[in-house]
Design a protein around this motif. Structure first.
Motif, mmCIF file in Angstrom:
data_model
loop_
_atom_site.group_PDB
_atom_site.id
_atom_site.type_symbol
_atom_site.label_atom_id
_atom_site.label_comp_id
_atom_site.label_asym_id
_atom_site.label_seq_id
_atom_site.Cartn_x
_atom_site.Cartn_y
_atom_site.Cartn_z
ATOM 1 N N CYS A 1 -24.439 -16.626 7.568
ATOM 2 C CA CYS A 1 -25.301 -15.454 7.672
ATOM 3 C C CYS A 1 -25.700 -15.266 9.138
ATOM 4 C CB CYS A 1 -26.540 -15.657 6.807
ATOM 5 S SG CYS A 1 -27.779 -14.370 7.044
ATOM 6 N N GLU B 1 -26.011 -9.783 7.196
ATOM 7 C CA GLU B 1 -24.556 -9.675 7.146
ATOM 8 C C GLU B 1 -23.958 -11.062 7.259
ATOM 9 O OE1 GLU B 1 -22.573 -6.886 9.761
ATOM 10 O OE2 GLU B 1 -24.304 -5.587 9.536
ATOM 11 N N LYS C 1 -20.840 -13.449 8.539
ATOM 12 C CA LYS C 1 -19.772 -13.517 9.518
ATOM 13 C C LYS C 1 -18.739 -14.514 9.004
ATOM 14 C CE LYS C 1 -19.294 -14.820 14.351
ATOM 15 N NZ LYS C 1 -19.410 -16.273 14.440
ATOM 16 N N ARG D 1 -17.088 -9.603 4.334
ATOM 17 C CA ARG D 1 -17.970 -8.894 5.248
ATOM 18 C C ARG D 1 -18.874 -7.904 4.528
ATOM 19 N NH1 ARG D 1 -14.320 -6.785 8.829
ATOM 20 N NH2 ARG D 1 -13.131 -8.650 9.244
ATOM 21 N N SER D 2 -18.428 -7.417 3.375
ATOM 22 C CA SER D 2 -19.272 -6.466 2.652
ATOM 23 C C SER D 2 -20.265 -7.173 1.734
ATOM 24 C CB SER D 2 -18.415 -5.470 1.869
ATOM 25 O OG SER D 2 -17.726 -6.146 0.854
ATOM 26 N N THR D 3 -20.142 -8.516 1.651
ATOM 27 C CA THR D 3 -21.099 -9.294 0.869
ATOM 28 C C THR D 3 -22.322 -9.554 1.737
ATOM 29 O OG1 THR D 3 -19.272 -10.382 -0.265
ATOM 30 C CG2 THR D 3 -21.401 -11.456 -0.422
ATOM 31 N N ARG D 4 -23.494 -9.529 1.111
ATOM 32 C CA ARG D 4 -24.713 -9.777 1.868
ATOM 33 C C ARG D 4 -25.266 -11.144 1.546
ATOM 34 N NH1 ARG D 4 -26.546 -5.819 5.681
ATOM 35 N NH2 ARG D 4 -24.653 -4.570 5.713
ATOM 36 N N CYS D 5 -25.996 -11.688 2.485
ATOM 37 C CA CYS D 5 -26.652 -12.974 2.278
ATOM 38 C C CYS D 5 -27.626 -12.831 1.115
ATOM 39 C CB CYS D 5 -27.393 -13.382 3.541
ATOM 40 S SG CYS D 5 -28.407 -14.850 3.343
ATOM 41 N N GLN E 1 -30.398 -10.956 2.843
ATOM 42 C CA GLN E 1 -29.655 -9.694 2.872
ATOM 43 C C GLN E 1 -28.999 -9.426 4.215
ATOM 44 O OE1 GLN E 1 -29.141 -7.844 -0.013
ATOM 45 N NE2 GLN E 1 -30.083 -9.666 -0.814
#
Ligand SMILES: [Zn+2]
Length: 104
Positions: free
Chosen positions: A85, A62, A64, A52-56, A60
């Motif tokens: 994403c 969030e 899921k 969850r703390s990783t970004r696309c 960029q």
């Protein structure tokens, strides 16, 4: 002379698609991007927190977590977070490896 609008847009779309592909490829070379490069964790509960703390990498957005599965690759026991994403809907998998506490 300006180029017709449509051709211009098509060119831009192509460039965007290529950039997205490059970003995705680059991301897969980083930690967690492939089964060969898992992120080492100490507890299975870290999978969702980390995912969850990783970004696309593309927009960029969030991510899921749709699914959290255990996978075995050779002798390695992996945890895989199947994420999507929330903005661009790009699906990807993030790989984790549970550090065996007995081996330290
Ligand atoms: Zn995205």
């Amino acid at each position: 002379m300006a180029k017709p609008k449509r051709a211009e847009r098509r060119e831009k779309d192509r460039a965007t698609a290529k950039l997205a592909k490059d970003l995705e490829r680059l991301w897969k070379l980083g930690p967690g991007g492939a089964p060969e490069r898992p992120i080492v964790i100490t507890s299975p509960s870290e999978v969702e927190t980390q995912a969850r703390s990783t970004r696309c990498p593309i927009c960029q957005g969030e991510l899921k977590v749709e699914e959290h599965v255990a996978e075995t690759r050779g002798s390695a026991r992996l945890r895989v977070a199947r994420v999507v994403c929330v903005i661009c809907r790009a699906p990807r998998s993030i790989y984790f490896q549970l550090r065996a506490t007995t081996l330290n």
